[in-house]
Design a protein around this motif. Structure first.
Motif, PDB file in Angstrom:
ATOM      1  N   ALA A  52     -16.834 -23.296 -23.369  1.00  0.00           N
ATOM      2  CA  ALA A  52     -16.588 -21.745 -23.772  1.00  0.00           C
ATOM      3  C   ALA A  52     -15.781 -21.447 -24.568  1.00  0.00           C
ATOM      4  O   ALA A  52     -14.651 -21.820 -25.294  1.00  0.00           O
ATOM      5  CB  ALA A  52     -16.337 -20.863 -22.133  1.00  0.00           C
ATOM      6  N   ASP A  53     -16.015 -20.456 -25.708  1.00  0.00           N
ATOM      7  CA  ASP A  53     -15.509 -19.726 -26.344  1.00  0.00           C
ATOM      8  C   ASP A  53     -14.122 -19.227 -26.270  1.00  0.00           C
ATOM      9  O   ASP A  53     -12.965 -19.631 -26.965  1.00  0.00           O
ATOM     10  CB  ASP A  53     -16.012 -18.961 -27.121  1.00  0.00           C
ATOM     11  CG  ASP A  53     -17.111 -19.608 -28.017  1.00  0.00           C
ATOM     12  OD1 ASP A  53     -17.524 -20.679 -28.667  1.00  0.00           O
ATOM     13  OD2 ASP A  53     -18.616 -18.764 -28.675  1.00  0.00           O
ATOM     14  N   THR A  54     -13.576 -18.997 -24.960  1.00  0.00           N
ATOM     15  CA  THR A  54     -12.529 -17.666 -24.469  1.00  0.00           C
ATOM     16  C   THR A  54     -11.928 -18.301 -23.235  1.00  0.00           C
ATOM     17  O   THR A  54     -13.056 -18.829 -22.155  1.00  0.00           O
ATOM     18  CB  THR A  54     -12.969 -16.713 -24.439  1.00  0.00           C
ATOM     19  OG1 THR A  54     -13.402 -16.452 -23.599  1.00  0.00           O
ATOM     20  CG2 THR A  54     -12.919 -15.253 -25.914  1.00  0.00           C
ATOM     21  N   GLU A  57     -14.513 -16.763 -20.119  1.00  0.00           N
ATOM     22  CA  GLU A  57     -15.673 -16.929 -20.200  1.00  0.00           C
ATOM     23  C   GLU A  57     -15.797 -18.202 -20.023  1.00  0.00           C
ATOM     24  O   GLU A  57     -16.284 -18.309 -18.452  1.00  0.00           O
ATOM     25  CB  GLU A  57     -16.532 -17.229 -21.478  1.00  0.00           C
ATOM     26  CG  GLU A  57     -17.209 -16.221 -22.260  1.00  0.00           C
ATOM     27  CD  GLU A  57     -17.244 -16.079 -24.273  1.00  0.00           C
ATOM     28  OE1 GLU A  57     -17.548 -15.338 -24.393  1.00  0.00           O
ATOM     29  OE2 GLU A  57     -16.854 -17.552 -24.599  1.00  0.00           O
ATOM     30  N   PHE A  60     -15.065 -17.869 -15.759  1.00  0.00           N
ATOM     31  CA  PHE A  60     -16.029 -17.266 -14.847  1.00  0.00           C
ATOM     32  C   PHE A  60     -17.196 -18.925 -14.872  1.00  0.00           C
ATOM     33  O   PHE A  60     -17.593 -18.679 -13.673  1.00  0.00           O
ATOM     34  CB  PHE A  60     -16.925 -16.151 -15.555  1.00  0.00           C
ATOM     35  CG  PHE A  60     -16.744 -14.999 -15.910  1.00  0.00           C
ATOM     36  CD1 PHE A  60     -16.055 -14.397 -14.168  1.00  0.00           C
ATOM     37  CD2 PHE A  60     -15.830 -14.191 -16.520  1.00  0.00           C
ATOM     38  CE1 PHE A  60     -16.001 -12.841 -13.815  1.00  0.00           C
ATOM     39  CE2 PHE A  60     -15.246 -12.740 -16.210  1.00  0.00           C
ATOM     40  CZ  PHE A  60     -15.481 -12.152 -15.325  1.00  0.00           C
ATOM     41  N   ALA A  61     -17.234 -19.455 -15.663  1.00  0.00           N
ATOM     42  CA  ALA A  61     -18.430 -20.850 -15.742  1.00  0.00           C
ATOM     43  C   ALA A  61     -17.022 -21.147 -14.769  1.00  0.00           C
ATOM     44  O   ALA A  61     -18.545 -21.887 -13.923  1.00  0.00           O
ATOM     45  CB  ALA A  61     -18.271 -21.643 -16.570  1.00  0.00           C
TER      46      ALA A  61
END
Length: 89
Positions: A52-54, A57, A60-61
């Motif tokens: 993820a980029d952040t 994110e 959450f994943a």
């Protein structure tokens, strides 16, 4: 330090429970589940690596994948347990 969304990075650490998390040279956040996935878990659709980029994110994943892995184990347990013989209407 506070992130753009006002969530301190320390508050996200719980989401990364049972994951090895790192940031690569390009700045992409990555995570691998711990312990290593079995072939059955991979076949069920649990991903071997997340990116993820952040951090948010990725959090959450990771939470989603941890739930997916828990569901897989729950289904395995239900498949092994004998039925009680009771029917529901």
């Amino acid at each position: 330090m506070t992130s753009i969304l006002g969530i301190p990075p320390e508050d996200l650490h719980g989401a990364f429970r049972r994951f090895y998390v790192w940031r690569d040279q390009l700045g992409v956040w990555r995570a691998r589940p711990l312990p290593k996935l079995t072939a059955d878990e991979v076949a069920y659709g649990v991903k071997q690596e997340l990116e993820a980029d952040t951090q948010l994110e990725l959090a959450f994943a990771c939470a989603w994948q941890r739930c997916r892995r828990n569901v897989f184990h729950y289904l395995q347990e239900c498949a092994v347990e004998p039925t009680s013989g009771h029917t529901t209407s």
